[in-house]
Motif scaffolding. Structure first.
Motif, PDB file in Angstrom:
ATOM      1  N   GLY A   1       0.806  -1.211   0.000  1.00 54.54           N
ATOM      2  CA  GLY A   1       0.000   0.000   0.000  1.00 54.54           C
ATOM      3  C   GLY A   1       0.839   1.262   0.000  1.00 54.54           C
ATOM      4  N   GLN A   2       0.188   2.359  -0.388  1.00 52.79           N
ATOM      5  CA  GLN A   2       0.865   3.655  -0.365  1.00 52.79           C
ATOM      6  C   GLN A   2       0.717   4.253   1.028  1.00 52.79           C
ATOM      7  N   ILE A   3       1.817   4.737   1.586  1.00 55.87           N
ATOM      8  CA  ILE A   3       1.747   5.263   2.951  1.00 55.87           C
ATOM      9  C   ILE A   3       2.157   6.724   3.037  1.00 55.87           C
ATOM     10  N   GLY A   4       2.478   7.319   1.890  1.00 55.70           N
ATOM     11  CA  GLY A   4       2.851   8.721   1.938  1.00 55.70           C
ATOM     12  C   GLY A   4       3.299   9.211   0.587  1.00 55.70           C
ATOM     13  N   ALA A   5       3.813  10.446   0.582  1.00 48.64           N
ATOM     14  CA  ALA A   5       4.324  11.042  -0.645  1.00 48.64           C
ATOM     15  C   ALA A   5       5.399  12.028  -0.238  1.00 48.64           C
ATOM     16  N   GLY A   6       6.273  12.349  -1.177  1.00 50.56           N
ATOM     17  CA  GLY A   6       7.321  13.275  -0.805  1.00 50.56           C
ATOM     18  C   GLY A   6       8.257  13.598  -1.941  1.00 50.56           C
ATOM     19  N   VAL A   7       9.310  14.314  -1.571  1.00 44.76           N
ATOM     20  CA  VAL A   7      10.349  14.683  -2.526  1.00 44.76           C
ATOM     21  C   VAL A   7      11.539  13.764  -2.308  1.00 44.76           C
ATOM     22  N   LEU A   8      12.043  13.192  -3.392  1.00 44.28           N
ATOM     23  CA  LEU A   8      13.194  12.292  -3.329  1.00 44.28           C
ATOM     24  C   LEU A   8      14.412  12.988  -3.932  1.00 44.28           C
ATOM     25  N   ARG A   9      15.564  12.799  -3.289  1.00 44.30           N
ATOM     26  CA  ARG A   9      16.815  13.351  -3.815  1.00 44.30           C
ATOM     27  C   ARG A   9      17.846  12.241  -3.880  1.00 44.30           C
ATOM     28  N   PRO A  10      18.218  11.829  -5.113  1.00 44.07           N
ATOM     29  CA  PRO A  10      19.187  10.741  -5.257  1.00 44.07           C
ATOM     30  C   PRO A  10      20.547  11.135  -4.687  1.00 44.07           C
ATOM     31  N   ASP A  11      21.320  10.139  -4.386  1.00 41.79           N
ATOM     32  CA  ASP A  11      22.710  10.340  -4.000  1.00 41.79           C
ATOM     33  C   ASP A  11      23.544  10.644  -5.252  1.00 41.79           C
ATOM     34  N   LEU A  12      24.726  11.219  -5.049  1.00 40.32           N
ATOM     35  CA  LEU A  12      25.594  11.525  -6.190  1.00 40.32           C
ATOM     36  C   LEU A  12      26.293  10.289  -6.750  1.00 40.32           C
ATOM     37  N   ASP A  13      26.282   9.172  -5.986  1.00 40.03           N
ATOM     38  CA  ASP A  13      27.145   8.051  -6.365  1.00 40.03           C
ATOM     39  C   ASP A  13      26.948   7.541  -7.791  1.00 40.03           C
ATOM     40  N   CYS A  14      25.684   7.429  -8.231  1.00 40.54           N
ATOM     41  CA  CYS A  14      25.487   6.899  -9.587  1.00 40.54           C
ATOM     42  C   CYS A  14      25.929   7.900 -10.652  1.00 40.54           C
ATOM     43  N   PHE A  15      25.885   9.179 -10.319  1.00 38.97           N
ATOM     44  CA  PHE A  15      26.367  10.189 -11.259  1.00 38.97           C
ATOM     45  C   PHE A  15      27.895  10.107 -11.383  1.00 38.97           C
ATOM     46  N   THR A  16      28.558   9.866 -10.249  1.00 41.68           N
ATOM     47  CA  THR A  16      30.009   9.692 -10.264  1.00 41.68           C
ATOM     48  C   THR A  16      30.397   8.493 -11.128  1.00 41.68           C
ATOM     49  N   ASP A  17      29.666   7.404 -10.949  1.00 42.62           N
ATOM     50  CA  ASP A  17      29.945   6.211 -11.749  1.00 42.62           C
ATOM     51  C   ASP A  17      29.728   6.467 -13.232  1.00 42.62           C
ATOM     52  N   ALA A  18      28.672   7.204 -13.543  1.00 41.27           N
ATOM     53  CA  ALA A  18      28.378   7.489 -14.948  1.00 41.27           C
ATOM     54  C   ALA A  18      29.483   8.348 -15.561  1.00 41.27           C
ATOM     55  N   ALA A  19      29.954   9.318 -14.775  1.00 41.99           N
ATOM     56  CA  ALA A  19      31.031  10.178 -15.284  1.00 41.99           C
ATOM     57  C   ALA A  19      32.309   9.368 -15.498  1.00 41.99           C
ATOM     58  N   ASP A  20      32.581   8.442 -14.598  1.00 42.02           N
ATOM     59  CA  ASP A  20      33.743   7.556 -14.770  1.00 42.02           C
ATOM     60  C   ASP A  20      33.601   6.754 -16.055  1.00 42.02           C
ATOM     61  N   ALA A  21      32.425   6.209 -16.258  1.00 47.48           N
ATOM     62  CA  ALA A  21      32.188   5.407 -17.456  1.00 47.48           C
ATOM     63  C   ALA A  21      32.348   6.267 -18.708  1.00 47.48           C
ATOM     64  N   TYR A  22      31.886   7.517 -18.596  1.00 47.83           N
ATOM     65  CA  TYR A  22      31.988   8.438 -19.740  1.00 47.83           C
ATOM     66  C   TYR A  22      33.464   8.654 -20.098  1.00 47.83           C
ATOM     67  N   ARG A  23      34.265   8.881 -19.069  1.00 50.65           N
ATOM     68  CA  ARG A  23      35.699   9.107 -19.292  1.00 50.65           C
ATOM     69  C   ARG A  23      36.359   7.845 -19.865  1.00 50.65           C
ATOM     70  N   ARG A  24      36.007   6.703 -19.334  1.00 51.96           N
ATOM     71  CA  ARG A  24      36.577   5.453 -19.860  1.00 51.96           C
ATOM     72  C   ARG A  24      36.236   5.274 -21.337  1.00 51.96           C
ATOM     73  N   ARG A  25      34.986   5.619 -21.666  1.00 48.74           N
ATOM     74  CA  ARG A  25      34.521   5.369 -23.031  1.00 48.74           C
ATOM     75  C   ARG A  25      35.073   6.388 -24.020  1.00 48.74           C
ATOM     76  N   TYR A  26      35.042   7.669 -23.623  1.00 48.83           N
ATOM     77  CA  TYR A  26      35.339   8.702 -24.613  1.00 48.83           C
ATOM     78  C   TYR A  26      36.711   9.350 -24.444  1.00 48.83           C
ATOM     79  N   VAL A  27      37.398   9.111 -23.309  1.00 43.62           N
ATOM     80  CA  VAL A  27      38.689   9.769 -23.097  1.00 43.62           C
ATOM     81  C   VAL A  27      39.805   8.745 -23.010  1.00 43.62           C
ATOM     82  N   THR A  28      39.754   7.905 -22.022  1.00 50.43           N
ATOM     83  CA  THR A  28      40.871   6.979 -21.795  1.00 50.43           C
ATOM     84  C   THR A  28      40.643   5.635 -22.454  1.00 50.43           C
ATOM     85  N   GLY A  29      39.408   5.413 -22.942  1.00 49.51           N
ATOM     86  CA  GLY A  29      39.037   4.085 -23.439  1.00 49.51           C
ATOM     87  C   GLY A  29      39.687   3.748 -24.771  1.00 49.51           C
TER      88      GLY A  29
END
Lengths: 432, 432
Positions: free
Chosen positions: B404-432
């Motif tokens: 069941g639904q018990i509430g509603a709110g604002v969610l704020r993701p952590d930066l960790d997945c953005f850091t990983d994505a940026a690493d992957a970007y660098r691997r693919r397009y810079v150092t890869g």
């Protein structure tokens, strides 16, 4: 102005001031407890008290016929022709001057007028009863979004066709719908529209959508009857005309304001209205007198290259919505109005917030989400206006000299009629 | 975090940075040029690519079966029972473990899931085609406002009855309506809803009203057919369920995001999604990899005395709306959401305005009246998020541990997945 006018409230004797506070509290209570309900749609001649086949109503504090000028005078004359009371404008002039046709103020008949506010006996009116206090008010139907409307002083084939359609199709069909849906409670619908971006004077898009949905079960029922085509046409009209709800909101507001009228010692407004010559206010504790002053100052946005020089005052009573805490008093809810009447989102909030300084309370049902659900400012107090120098903010449409709507904007009345009302209050309750 | 992470964008070689800018501009252009149109409603098994009678879809980046836990796992098992693929939960476990039933991610099938996001082959889906780019996306139908829904991990008589009604009445009836109205263009309707107090993630009241009005001519046509009762029932469902439009908005957003996916060198997000274990993002220039991180932080309002301790992550992809510049990215439009998810009107504006720092452009069609018609911030850039430390603001519903639904709110993701994505970007397009 502020310092001078503070004297008004401050110099009321203590006993009068005490009665005024109690009376204003009662006025507020009536303004907020009203429960306007749409109960019927019928020809004005059948339901409006005192309306005869030869009566024409028009907006604003009553004037003598010779005082009506410009577009408002033209609209009254056209109305006589439309109603078959005269063959042409000259005949209409004669009929009115001879007394064969009577021109009266909407306000004398519990009606409320949009712009010139023209009523003839055959025009269908929305019948709105205040279930709490038992009184009834009326408003006729929206002519549609054309710039050319009788209420903007225009006439011709298009105007006549539109008015006949309201008379023959829209009015009877709405009545038929109401027989099926039963009365429609307007306050919950209006409160909801405030959460959907309307302020219920110059923006009625959400309220029109909500009304359409309320009527849809009846439209579905009518599919299998001889009213099917009319139901489709009315649905289509409501889909195309985002303003359509305004007339119903005005009738609800008029029923509400009338319920709060006539409370001795109250200094709260129960009416604001324009005619071609003046802006006027009515005060709960000062009987049916209208205190009249200059036309409002205008901060407008003009359509199609028109300018302020093209604008003409031809009447208007939709500011009854402001009288009950809507329109400019709920402006923060409708930031989309910027595109229509100018301004910024921030200015609209500020306009709205300024109204708390001149009102006697906050509306328990009309809650404003952009102000964190604070109740809308309601019950404009003559003395608070004079003490602060803050005047009511009114959203409104602008009429052009050659007929038609040429813009929209924010109107700010002059203080003069408030000063006169305060003088009258003192004469009546202090020195009288 | 801000200073560290600035290094990510700054240290891209000039040629890569140039390509990234061009790719991001192209991504923005696709995100804003998409023209999602509702073309059909049909059983998932008939229209979703790769969907077999034994496929079950669920929200979020793909997981192995053993990784699904709690309410999301329960919802998948219930789905197998609902679809008749197993007699009970134990049988469903067996069927999945043996491979006789296949559990896959919505994302692998151009679908988008609300909360647990459960799809079985018999469930009707909204079919939305992006007319500009030619791709199609799908979303299944809203179960209604009950706290107990399969997508919140609940099951039982009420849930089954509701799902069967969608399958047997609502789905076929909407398809019948569309045959009569023709395809419904969603972007104009959604742009309009923003002017009527929706942000199109957690508030869809106006969009549901507008959709209802779009369908009403078909409802009227159906009165004289064998579909009359179904049309009445669907009208009634849409009148009662203010959230109903969300699924259509999600399908439109998914079609839009997919159209912008797969542009080499682009660092703009084309997906955000939750499963029971992680929050994940998909990046236009990084193929179909999901970068996964911690569940978002939550600023919520809980219903009925529930607390944060009762909340459980069971998946959710409605944040696809934020991905295309709606939801939290249009939060200023919907101050009424305060009552639902907490916060203040001012905080909502501030949340909304903060998103301009992490997006690559402003939406030409999604205009925000409370921000003076500024286009909504659109196109979340991985590097801008890391440079600023500002994370996307997501409006959302909250699921409870017991279903069941018990509430509603604002969610704020952590930066960790953005850091990983940026690493992957660098691997693919810079150092890869």
């Amino acid at each position: 102005m502020t310092i001078d006018s503070q004297a008004f409230a401050l110099d009321l004797p203590a006993d009068v001031e005490e009665r005024r506070r109690a009376a204003n509290a009662e006025t507020l209570s009536r303004l907020t407890a009203a429960e306007p309900v749409l109960v019927d749609v019928a020809p004005a001649g059948d339901v409006v008290p005192g309306m005869t086949p030869s009566t024409i109503l028009t907006s604003g504090a009553p004037l003598e016929w010779h005082e009506y000028t410009g577009g408002q005078r033209r609209a009254v004359l056209y109305a006589a022709v439309y109603e078959g009371l005269a063959a042409d404008l000259a005949g209409a002039e004669q009929a009115i001057e001879s007394g064969r046709v009577q021109v009266r103020s909407t306000q004398q008949h519990a009606c409320i007028g949009s712009v010139a506010g023209i009523y003839t006996a055959s025009m269908p009116v929305l019948v709105v009863r205040d279930e709490t206090h038992g009184n009834t008010a009326f408003c006729n139907l929206y002519e549609g979004e054309s710039r050319h409307r009788l209420n903007y002083g225009s006439y011709g084939e298009e105007v006549v066709t539109g008015l006949r359609w309201l008379e023959e199709v829209m009015g009877p069909l709405l009545a038929e719908c109401l027989r099926r849906t039963g009365p429609i409670r307007l306050k919950p619908l209006m409160a909801r529209a405030l959460r959907l971006g309307d302020e219920l004077h110059s923006r009625n898009t959400a309220a029109t959508l909500l009304l359409t949905r309320e009527l849809t079960p009846a439209f579905l029922d009518l599919e299998s009857t001889e009213h099917a085509a009319a139901a489709r046409a009315v649905f289509e009209f409501l889909s195309r005309n985002e303003y359509a709800f305004l007339r119903l909101g005005m009738a609800a507001a008029k029923a509400t304001a009338d319920a709060a009228h006539g409370i001795p010692y109250s200094s709260v407004l129960t009416g604001m209205a324009l005619n071609c010559r003046e802006f006027g206010i009515r005060v709960s504790g000062l009987e049916d007198e209208w205190f009249r002053g200059a036309h409002p100052r205008l901060e407008g946005r003009f359509f199609d290259g028109f300018t302020e020089a093209d604008a003409e005052w031809i009447g208007g009573e939709s500011c009854v919505t402001e009288t009950i805490g809507l329109g400019g008093f709920a402006q923060a809810c409708a930031p989309t109005l910027q595109a229509y009447q100018g301004g910024t989102s921030e200015a609209m909030r500020a306009n709205n917030e300024a109204m708390y300084a001149i009102t006697v309370g906050e509306h328990p049902d009309f809650r404003l989400p952009p102000l964190d659900f604070r109740g809308s400012p309601v019950g404009i107090d003559v003395f608070k206006v004079l003490e602060t120098g803050v005047v009511p903010v009114i959203d409104g449409g602008l009429a052009g000299k050659d007929g038609g709507q040429i813009g929209a904007g924010v109107l700010r009345p002059d203080l003069d009629c408030f000063t006169d009302a305060a003088d009258a209050y003192r004469r009546r309750y202090v020195t009288g």
